[in-house]
Scaffold this active site. Structure first.
Site, PDB file in Angstrom:
ATOM      1  N   GLU A 260       0.829  -1.205   0.000  1.00  0.00           N
ATOM      2  CA  GLU A 260       0.000   0.000   0.000  1.00  0.00           C
ATOM      3  C   GLU A 260       0.864   1.257   0.000  1.00  0.00           C
ATOM      4  OE1 GLU A 260      -3.317  -0.102   2.738  1.00  0.00           O
ATOM      5  OE2 GLU A 260      -3.267  -2.305   2.835  1.00  0.00           O
ATOM      6  N   GLU A 326     -13.264   0.907   4.976  1.00  0.00           N
ATOM      7  CA  GLU A 326     -12.522   2.078   5.472  1.00  0.00           C
ATOM      8  C   GLU A 326     -12.974   3.400   4.859  1.00  0.00           C
ATOM      9  OE1 GLU A 326      -9.593   2.158   8.163  1.00  0.00           O
ATOM     10  OE2 GLU A 326     -11.424   0.986   8.415  1.00  0.00           O
TER      11      GLU A 326
END
Length: 470
Positions: A260, A326
């Protein structure tokens, strides 16, 4: 199984009467610690009497099979149980058959159409040699209609005895287990992880473990760490050799790369790395999978998104996990964790560049509790779905449901006078996600993360799908 939403004035006794089931079965399936306290807006999963049975203390699979009038083997096969000794209080078992009493003028073909099975299946289940050999008043066993087959992955951060017990309990619902995490180092070596207890539990329940490899270091995803590996082919080869050694030694079935905040300029380097991994892992039978940020367009801006090339990953990897959660993140404003309208926006783009049978959507097994009014720089507390309902009960507030987001939420004021807003998941919200999986023809779902009790999820999952095992 039915989903019941508690109304003002409802009692568990009335709900059980309405559905023709036993109070204790509802209590066990929903893990109700205080059955006499129900909250308006709370969802409950209700087992279907005669068709579904919730395991109680003292039960064993042989006795339940006797009660259903089937063999242990039939009951285990219908419920994805690999080891008959691994059954747990509160889990729901489904009867492998319906009972049908033949009426005058009925034929096997018509009965088969009625239940969505074939005449051959009915004949085999009842040892009928010829289709015409049935008579009025005869009781036939009708096999349950085939459910859609799906794959299920779950990440876990609990690697100790507690995690092992959870995997033994939930393993029949899982295809893959992804213990989180191994991290790369700049020289191509890997950090260590003591995940043996959960790997043993995965083996006992026929769950295929995936080795999670990340660029996570010192509490955050590190862009420079990813760059150091992606920009050096020699380091990549060393990394692949190291991860192969771990996979062979510990019995992993494949790898899941969760890189990420990769620099945009490393997008093609990441793709090239994946091709290099596939070239070395596929000949040995290992799976190669990736976790991708939830993008709605190919050119979506932001460090989280730009280096994640949906089309390339869809071509290279065996499957991808879209991290469709999220939206309501701990450091942001109160919002649903995985609003279904946002999930669908991601899917509408993803299916244009990734084969549907390679897509797993992320499903959160958690919620969040924010102080409101929200102040930038403050962080919400993470709460489990069961814990969220207990909070609503503690403060005597009604649970609301957002139809657009398909997510439950509520407000409460704590003892200090601080107002809170809570968003979480319940039976209705996960049902919306599973309906989306079926509608889009996806490979399956991936949970972040095990560790918070959410009994309703497993009942809804089992009601919707048959879980594939490798």
């Amino acid at each position: 199984m039915e989903i019941h939403v508690v109304q003002s004035g409802d009692t568990l006794w009335q709900i059980a009467q309405n559905y023709g089931t036993d109070i204790n079965q509802i209590v066990l399936l929903n893990e109700l610690d205080t059955p006499d306290v129900l909250i308006p807006g709370q969802s409950l999963v209700i087992p279907e009497p005669g068709r579904e049975y919730v395991i109680q203390s003292g039960d064993n699979l042989w006795a339940i099979a006797q009660m259903f009038g089937v063999t242990i083997q039939e009951l285990a096969a219908a419920n994805n149980i690999t080891d008959p000794s691994l059954i747990y209080v509160g889990q729901m078992l489904t009867h492998p058959y319906f009972s049908h009493i033949v009426q005058a003028g009925e034929y096997i073909w018509g009965i088969a159409q009625q239940y969505g099975v074939s005449a051959e299946q009915i004949m085999a289940a009842n040892d009928i040699a010829q289709p015409g050999l049935i008579f009025p008043g005869q009781t036939l066993r009708i096999p349950i209609a085939a459910k859609p087959v799906t794959e299920v992955n779950a990440y876990t951060t609990q690697l100790s005895e507690e995690g092992r017990v959870e995997i033994l309990r939930l393993g029949r619902y899982l295809t893959y287990l992804s213990p989180f995490r191994y991290s790369i180092r700049e020289d191509g070596t890997l950090t260590q992880m003591q995940e043996r207890p959960v790997l043993e539990a995965a083996g006992a329940t026929n769950v295929a473990p995936l080795m999670v490899v990340t660029n996570f270091a010192q509490g955050e995803f590190n862009s420079d760490l990813a760059a150091a590996v992606f920009r050096n082919p020699e380091t990549q080869e060393r990394l692949i050799t190291n991860l192969l050694e771990v996979m062979r030694t510990k019995g992993y079935a494949g790898v899941n790369f969760d890189f990420e905040y990769v620099y945009p300029e490393d997008r093609e380097n990441y793709n090239a790395f994946l091709r290099r991994v596939v070239d070395r892992l596929h000949p040995e039978g290992f799976l190669v999978t990736t976790a991708l940020a939830p993008k709605e367009t190919a050119d979506q801006q932001g460090l989280l998104y730009e280096a994640h090339d949906y089309q390339a990953h869809g071509e290279i990897a065996d499957f991808v996990i879209l991290m469709t959660y999220e939206w309501g993140w701990a450091g942001g404003e109160p919002w649903a964790i995985a609003p279904i309208n946002e999930v669908i926006d991601v899917l509408d783009y993803a299916v244009t560049v990734i084969p549907r049978n390679k897509i797993m959507i992320g499903v959160p097994l958690y919620g969040r509790d924010w102080n409101i009014p929200w102040v930038e720089g403050t962080f919400a507390e993470t709460v489990g779905p069961k814990e969220a309902v207990q909070l609503a009960a503690r403060y005597g507030v009604q649970i609301q449901y957002h139809e657009t987001y398909q997510a439950p939420f509520f407000h409460y004021v704590d003892e200090s006078g601080q107002e809170h807003e809570v968003w979480f998941e319940d039976a209705r919200s996960v049902q919306a996600k599973y309906d989306t999986v079926k509608e889009y023809g996806l490979r399956g779902v991936s949970y972040w993360a095990l560790g918070s009790p959410f009994p309703q999820n497993w009942a809804v999952l089992q009601d919707d799908f048959r879980i594939s095992k490798l």
